[in-house]
Design a protein around this motif. Sequence first.
Motif, PDB file in Angstrom:
ATOM      1  N   LEU A  16      36.642 -64.788  10.583  1.00  0.00           N
ATOM      2  CA  LEU A  16      37.154 -64.733  11.947  1.00  0.00           C
ATOM      3  C   LEU A  16      37.668 -63.326  12.235  1.00  0.00           C
ATOM      4  O   LEU A  16      38.391 -62.749  11.411  1.00  0.00           O
ATOM      5  CB  LEU A  16      38.286 -65.748  12.148  1.00  0.00           C
ATOM      6  N   PHE A  17      37.291 -62.798  13.394  1.00  0.00           N
ATOM      7  CA  PHE A  17      37.720 -61.462  13.799  1.00  0.00           C
ATOM      8  C   PHE A  17      38.419 -61.537  15.153  1.00  0.00           C
ATOM      9  O   PHE A  17      38.165 -62.451  15.955  1.00  0.00           O
ATOM     10  CB  PHE A  17      36.518 -60.518  13.880  1.00  0.00           C
ATOM     11  N   PRO A  18      39.312 -60.581  15.433  1.00  0.00           N
ATOM     12  CA  PRO A  18      39.973 -60.552  16.744  1.00  0.00           C
ATOM     13  C   PRO A  18      38.944 -60.507  17.874  1.00  0.00           C
ATOM     14  O   PRO A  18      37.963 -59.772  17.803  1.00  0.00           O
ATOM     15  CB  PRO A  18      40.802 -59.262  16.689  1.00  0.00           C
ATOM     16  N   GLY A  19      39.189 -61.308  18.895  1.00  0.00           N
ATOM     17  CA  GLY A  19      38.262 -61.388  20.020  1.00  0.00           C
ATOM     18  C   GLY A  19      37.253 -62.508  19.898  1.00  0.00           C
ATOM     19  O   GLY A  19      36.578 -62.836  20.884  1.00  0.00           O
ATOM     20  N   ASP A  20      37.097 -63.095  18.706  1.00  0.00           N
ATOM     21  CA  ASP A  20      36.189 -64.234  18.558  1.00  0.00           C
ATOM     22  C   ASP A  20      36.666 -65.398  19.414  1.00  0.00           C
ATOM     23  O   ASP A  20      37.868 -65.679  19.496  1.00  0.00           O
ATOM     24  CB  ASP A  20      36.124 -64.696  17.096  1.00  0.00           C
ATOM     25  N   LYS A  21      35.722 -66.067  20.052  1.00  0.00           N
ATOM     26  CA  LYS A  21      36.037 -67.276  20.827  1.00  0.00           C
ATOM     27  C   LYS A  21      35.455 -68.454  20.056  1.00  0.00           C
ATOM     28  O   LYS A  21      34.250 -68.528  19.852  1.00  0.00           O
ATOM     29  CB  LYS A  21      35.460 -67.185  22.238  1.00  0.00           C
ATOM     30  N   ILE A  22      36.309 -69.357  19.634  1.00  0.00           N
ATOM     31  CA  ILE A  22      35.888 -70.426  18.737  1.00  0.00           C
ATOM     32  C   ILE A  22      36.085 -71.785  19.412  1.00  0.00           C
ATOM     33  O   ILE A  22      37.023 -71.991  20.173  1.00  0.00           O
ATOM     34  CB  ILE A  22      36.657 -70.385  17.397  1.00  0.00           C
TER      35      ILE A  22
END
Length: 749
Positions: free
Chosen positions: A633-639
């Motif tokens: 998971l990275f910053p900005g990912d929409k999950i």
Amino acid sequence: MAHLPNLIIDLAIILGTAAVTTLLFKWLKQPLVLGYILAGVLVGPKFSLFPTISDPETIRIWADIGVIVLLFSLGLEFNIKKLVKVGGTASMTGAFEISAMILLGYLTGMALGWSTMDSIFLGGIVSISSTTIIIRAFDELGIKTQQFAGIVFGVLVIEDIAAVLLLVLLSTLAVSNQFFSAEMLVAIMKLGFFLVIWFLGGIFLVPSLLRSGRKFITDETLLIVSLALCLLMVVFATSVGFSPALGAFIMGSILAGTIYAERIETLLTSIKDLFGAVFFVSVGMLIDPELLVQYAGPIALITVVVILGKAVNVTLGALIVGQPLKQSIQTGMSLAQIGEFSFIIAALGLNLKVTSAFLYPIAVGVSALTAFTTPYMIRASGSICTWVESKLSSRTRLFLTSYSSGAQTIGSVSDWYQLVREHLQIMIVNTAVILGIILISSRWLLPIITAEVVGKPYDGILAGFLSFFLMTPFLWALVLKRINRPVYTRLWTERKSYRGPLVTLAVTRGLLGLGLILLFLQQFFSVSLLLFVLVIAGGIWLVVGKRLPFIYDLIEKRFLVNLNARQIYQENRMGRNLLPWDAHLSYFEVSAESPGAGFTLSELALREKYGVNVISIARGSMTMLVPGRNERLFPGDKIAVIGTDQQLEHFISLIETQTKEKAQSTPTQEISLQKMAVDESFPFIGESIRNSGIREKTQGLIVGIERQGTRILNPDSTTFFLAGDVIWLAGNTKLIKEFQRENQLRAVK
């Protein structure tokens, strides 16, 4: 000293007072709408302590523009696909609640000794909840991810549509002064016809227009074009006898299906805020404080009617359609208020001079009180649910649980039902289009040809043949288009009892087409020219007849492309519910400060620690469905995550910052929850989830199994499928539906 127009002075007074009151209400954490209304009271003619505006009529014109802009903005948040995705639960709940509240409001008005028209308008006023107040309350309480919120937003969509229709029907009622009358029936039929024409034509033409000029579209040109389209539709709607608000709403909903919808919403925000402020200030200007004091009793009574009536009726509606008791009570108590649409309905009665002067301030007073109580009602819903459950007998609780579970079982759609539905759809759509062509040609095209091209009798001939040329593809589709050939063939060959109804369907389509042709001939041609016209029309049909299927397919494909141009789920803030379970889809954005950023899914152990599953990760323009254990998971990912309310609340602390701001955008690929029955056609009975390969086939996860009344949430991959199971599958919508179709084909074979 230069002369300053009164309008500028009045706007200075209005906006200056509104600025102070809205800052005060922001500090008090109350809806800004109430601040605007208070500002209107202070600068209105009934309050002499502050400067009073000098030109109320001009301000009223600005307020009318404010209504148009507000309805246009509301339409931008709604489109046809959104209505389809609302689903039966919210639709039936909303319809039940609106009907019950209109009746309850009417009875309350009659009990207070009011006139029939006042009572009818009161029913409309108390039937519509406030989207603004509910969204604000949900944001402050941080409960947007909870399961019941999805139904609340769906009911709000139904209420918004009902409010727009009420504006039209109440206007007709005010003119005819009879509820059950020929005028009302004609108005309803006329409204239905024009809605179909406007949406079909708008979806076909407007996105195509914007697409053709996309090279020249900037923020400035997009704003001007969208406002121009809005006002043109307002003018058109008014010219055919409907309200400006309806025209604005329709154009907004048409533009909501385009790829520019979000940009238009952003560009329109400042304009909406300005004119919306003027509108709500004008609402306050019409309030007489003495009337509020004089009618304090009715205000208190109607407030109680709104709070209890909406809470009870929404709860009953949700229970009837199969929602669990807790979710039903939470939904009902969230919708226990009235708001901005109530002001518009009250203002309509005042402008038409069919309601008493006291109804308008009463509506505003009730709105203010219910806006204040809404957050407390939502907070108390859990405790009230616990209290209600404690008062129910064990037998009643068992019945509600069984009914809720039974209402969510999978129903198969019969071949006959599917075929009839598709026939009705093609008959309604093409009939509306043909009638629209005839109407436009006879009312607008014919006079232009008569005045500018040729005179009588050739004007009718020319207009008639132009109209016939335009309507031939739709006439062919109405009468001759083959619909769902595999199902039709199966019913005809395997079930002889259906041959009579199938022939009846074909004959009905033919008779409908014949009736439209006769109407067309009557509009444009005299009896003496009838034989000549039929010969020429037959010649045209022979020349272009073979190309009609191709032409119609092009038109249909263009329409579907425009309809599906904006692939978003406006209801995805809550996702689709896994009913009657507590688990559901919700969407989050990984913040830069997230404790989980940079770790793999296996390192985070989300299922073990939080009980949730990650269904997809959207990163830029790429979307990963059912990501593997080693995906980070990275910053900005929409999950997209599935879990219960409690699990998701616990999960938020890992993913988002303390502000708990939810992601407004959604993955670019369409994902959803689907359910299917494990019957004799299911190919993996007796196999484990892992060995079935369903994950690879559908890019999805088995997130739930219902087995003999027992529910298994997030089952282990070693779980075996048994006959009679109901499984819930989350993943790629297209692949899941293909998998379901394959199973259906196996069952047929």
